[in-house]
Enzyme design. Sequence first.
Site, PDB file in Angstrom:
ATOM      1  N   HIS A  40      35.445  19.770  50.866  1.00 49.83           N
ATOM      2  CA  HIS A  40      36.604  20.784  50.995  1.00 49.83           C
ATOM      3  C   HIS A  40      36.656  21.707  52.088  1.00 49.83           C
ATOM      4  CE1 HIS A  40      39.809  23.409  49.210  1.00 49.83           C
ATOM      5  NE2 HIS A  40      39.347  24.246  49.810  1.00 49.83           N
TER       6      HIS A  40
ATOM      7  N   ARG B 225      48.737  10.941  52.567  1.00 57.98           N
ATOM      8  CA  ARG B 225      47.786  10.712  51.199  1.00 57.98           C
ATOM      9  C   ARG B 225      48.919  11.184  49.986  1.00 57.98           C
ATOM     10  NH1 ARG B 225      43.335  12.116  55.269  1.00 57.98           N
ATOM     11  NH2 ARG B 225      41.791  10.517  54.667  1.00 57.98           N
TER      12      ARG B 225
ATOM     13  N   ARG C  82      50.853   6.136  52.124  1.00 52.53           N
ATOM     14  CA  ARG C  82      50.226   5.294  51.198  1.00 52.53           C
ATOM     15  C   ARG C  82      50.483   5.809  49.688  1.00 52.53           C
ATOM     16  NH1 ARG C  82      43.764   6.562  51.645  1.00 52.53           N
ATOM     17  NH2 ARG C  82      44.134   8.398  50.303  1.00 52.53           N
TER      18      ARG C  82
ATOM     19  N   GLU D 221      39.418  -1.269  53.477  1.00 49.61           N
ATOM     20  CA  GLU D 221      38.402  -0.109  53.310  1.00 49.61           C
ATOM     21  C   GLU D 221      37.120  -0.965  52.677  1.00 49.61           C
ATOM     22  OE1 GLU D 221      40.373   3.771  52.188  1.00 49.61           O
ATOM     23  OE2 GLU D 221      41.400   2.424  50.794  1.00 49.61           O
TER      24      GLU D 221
ATOM     25  N   ASN E  41      36.543   5.675  56.499  1.00 47.07           N
ATOM     26  CA  ASN E  41      35.726   6.588  55.707  1.00 47.07           C
ATOM     27  C   ASN E  41      35.149   5.850  54.585  1.00 47.07           C
ATOM     28  OD1 ASN E  41      36.855   8.659  57.091  1.00 47.07           O
ATOM     29  ND2 ASN E  41      38.067   9.078  55.762  1.00 47.07           N
ATOM     30  N   ASP E  42      35.975   5.016  53.949  1.00 44.72           N
ATOM     31  CA  ASP E  42      35.673   4.074  52.918  1.00 44.72           C
ATOM     32  C   ASP E  42      34.925   2.911  53.404  1.00 44.72           C
ATOM     33  OD1 ASP E  42      35.955   5.361  50.318  1.00 44.72           O
ATOM     34  OD2 ASP E  42      38.000   5.238  50.691  1.00 44.72           O
TER      35      ASP E  42
ATOM     36  N   ARG F 230      30.177   8.578  50.075  1.00 46.74           N
ATOM     37  CA  ARG F 230      30.643   9.586  51.286  1.00 46.74           C
ATOM     38  C   ARG F 230      30.507  10.788  50.793  1.00 46.74           C
ATOM     39  NH1 ARG F 230      37.029   8.214  51.249  1.00 46.74           N
ATOM     40  NH2 ARG F 230      37.267   9.897  52.014  1.00 46.74           N
TER      41      ARG F 230
ATOM     42  N   CYS G 246      42.942   4.606  60.168  1.00 44.36           N
ATOM     43  CA  CYS G 246      43.257   6.152  59.886  1.00 44.36           C
ATOM     44  C   CYS G 246      42.380   6.610  59.011  1.00 44.36           C
ATOM     45  CB  CYS G 246      44.490   5.903  58.551  1.00 44.36           C
ATOM     46  SG  CYS G 246      44.008   5.005  57.137  1.00 44.36           S
TER      47      CYS G 246
HETATM   48  C1  PEP Z   1      39.633   6.384  54.477  1.00 46.50           C
HETATM   49  O1  PEP Z   1      38.885   5.640  53.475  1.00 46.50           O
HETATM   50  O2  PEP Z   1      38.958   6.110  55.580  1.00 46.50           O
HETATM   51  C2  PEP Z   1      40.879   6.789  54.311  1.00 46.50           C
HETATM   52  C3  PEP Z   1      41.809   7.057  55.525  1.00 46.50           C
HETATM   53  O3  PEP Z   1      41.200   7.266  52.980  1.00 46.50           O
HETATM   54  P1  PEP Z   1      40.577   8.413  52.183  1.00 46.50           P
HETATM   55  O4  PEP Z   1      39.809   9.164  53.091  1.00 46.50           O
HETATM   56  O5  PEP Z   1      41.731   9.247  51.626  1.00 46.50           O
HETATM   57  O6  PEP Z   1      39.836   7.513  51.174  1.00 46.50           O
HETATM   58 MG    MG Z   2      39.857   5.675  51.469  1.00 44.91          MG
END
Ligand code: PEP
Ligand code: MG
Length: 560
Positions: free
Chosen positions: A192, A293, A329, A418, A441-442, A452, A489
């Site tokens: 956060h 998001r 999304r 992802e 990220n994922d 993560r 993204c």
């Molecule tokens: C990601 O996973 O890179 C992504 C953009 O989605 P989130 O961070 O919302 O899971």
């Molecule tokens: Mg993601």
Amino acid sequence: MPIEPGVIEVEFIGIGVGRGIAIGPVAWMSPPPPEPSVAPSALRTEEELERARAAAAEVARELRRRAEAAEGTTGEVLEAQALMLEDPAVHASVAEHAARGQTAERAVFEAFDGYRELLSGMGGYLAERAADLADVAQRVIAVLSGAPAPGIPDPGHPFVLVANDLAPADTATLDLGRVLAVVTLEGGPTSHTAILAREKSLVAIVGADAAGLVEGETVIVDAARGRIVRDPSGDEIAAASARKAELEAEAMAPIAPGRLADGTPVPLLANLGDPAGAEEAVRLGAEGVGLFRTEFLFLGSDVEPSGTVQQEAYERLLAAFPGKKVVVRVLDAGADKPLAFLGVRHEENPALGLRGIRALRRAEPMLRGQLDALAVAASRTQARLEVMAPMVATVEEAAWFSALAHEAGLPVAGIMVEVPAAALLAKRLLTAVEFASIGTNDLTQYTMAADRLLGDAAELQDPWHPAVLGLVGAVGEAGAELDKPVGICGEAAADPLLAVVLVGLGATSLSMAPSALAGVRARLLRYSAAQARTIAEAALGADGAASARSAAESAADAFG
Ligand code: PEP
Ligand code: MG
């Protein structure tokens, strides 16, 4: 904080958020005072009451002073806290507790605790105010016991705030004119604090091993390197100041559409979670939205948001981008973003469970409702709406989502890549949709099998890892073969040099927190498409994340 003799660290390491740099004196966030003792008071009730009254008045005065200096909602919250201290019912309750022989500290604690519990039980907005009430009580108790005021310190000059962690309320009330940087001992790259810091363009390092920082000592907080340098030398301060000036110049540079040195366009888009952020994104030069998001709008809801509520939110977002691309999304619930109304049961491994499109397949009417609300919002605005599905792993899922979006009258449907499976079969999945957007990220989490959210696995949570870059390259190649766009993204797009690598691997647009746009825009302008490919190849050929970054740095340096 005590330091063991002989082992004084000169640097502390953590996870940098963004690329900012700051120099200033440390001020620790004061911990709340301990719970007051239940031992009976040695004073008369009247005397204890007088102490409580005087302390409450002092805290109210201080809160009002800060309310006057603050802006907007922060000022209102502080004024509301001051009013709590003047509530006759609260005073009566304190008097009641004092009459039972309690000290002023204990009486204040008990009286406020009673009200806090009452508010918590009421839920919603009132429950949120319970935290404010607890904060007020702690301030009064701190005055009574001679302890420093809990919360954000006010040393009377700009400072580097160091805390174990920051509560959302603390982060929201940070005075950005005074807080030069934030260092927290807890938190990971997607915590956060990190998300808020990124949103506010704050220099921040989270998950820092920095318990040894001493109140008042000067430090350099270098987010790009994830390092806190204590007692810096003159040379180190000069280098940090030069870097700061460079970043400021970047931020002031004229805003133009993203492109490479040879003119190849690379649209730079914004990641948003709330339509309220749209204006700032446009100001910072976002050429549209690459990731909205939607689940962020409804994280607090127990019930499915109505079509009207959704339409209004989407319309507000789309209206800010006339003629521009906006990629929305659909709900990405599960794991770290649970949505109560989706009804996913407890899972042992939520990150591997019914996340994203998997949950939506079990709630098809809800997805149809969301797509319909988006279609209505699009019909009322001039934005070019595109929709995409999260966590797609199979061709079948891609085709299912695409069919539903088209049925709802939304012609441009895409998938997020992802999951490694989606990257490995990118060409087959892309055949079923209009575009792909890589969520690094994922994709990093699942490629490296590193949670993560877990600070301890942060080293593996690095999108520079050649295994991750290889998958990005596979999707880029598939996109080029089919002539379909492949965006990025995830947070990786916000790292300027990595952004160049991603473009070299075939990314056709980049979406990021708006505060990162200027840095990426400036860096892309330095290389041609062929040079970006060479830099990407250098990174791909490395053995690990750190060596991939240095290989890319050396390759980039060769181009000046
Ligand atoms: C990601 O996973 O890179 C992504 C953009 O989605 P989130 O961070 O919302 O899971
Ligand atoms: Mg993601």
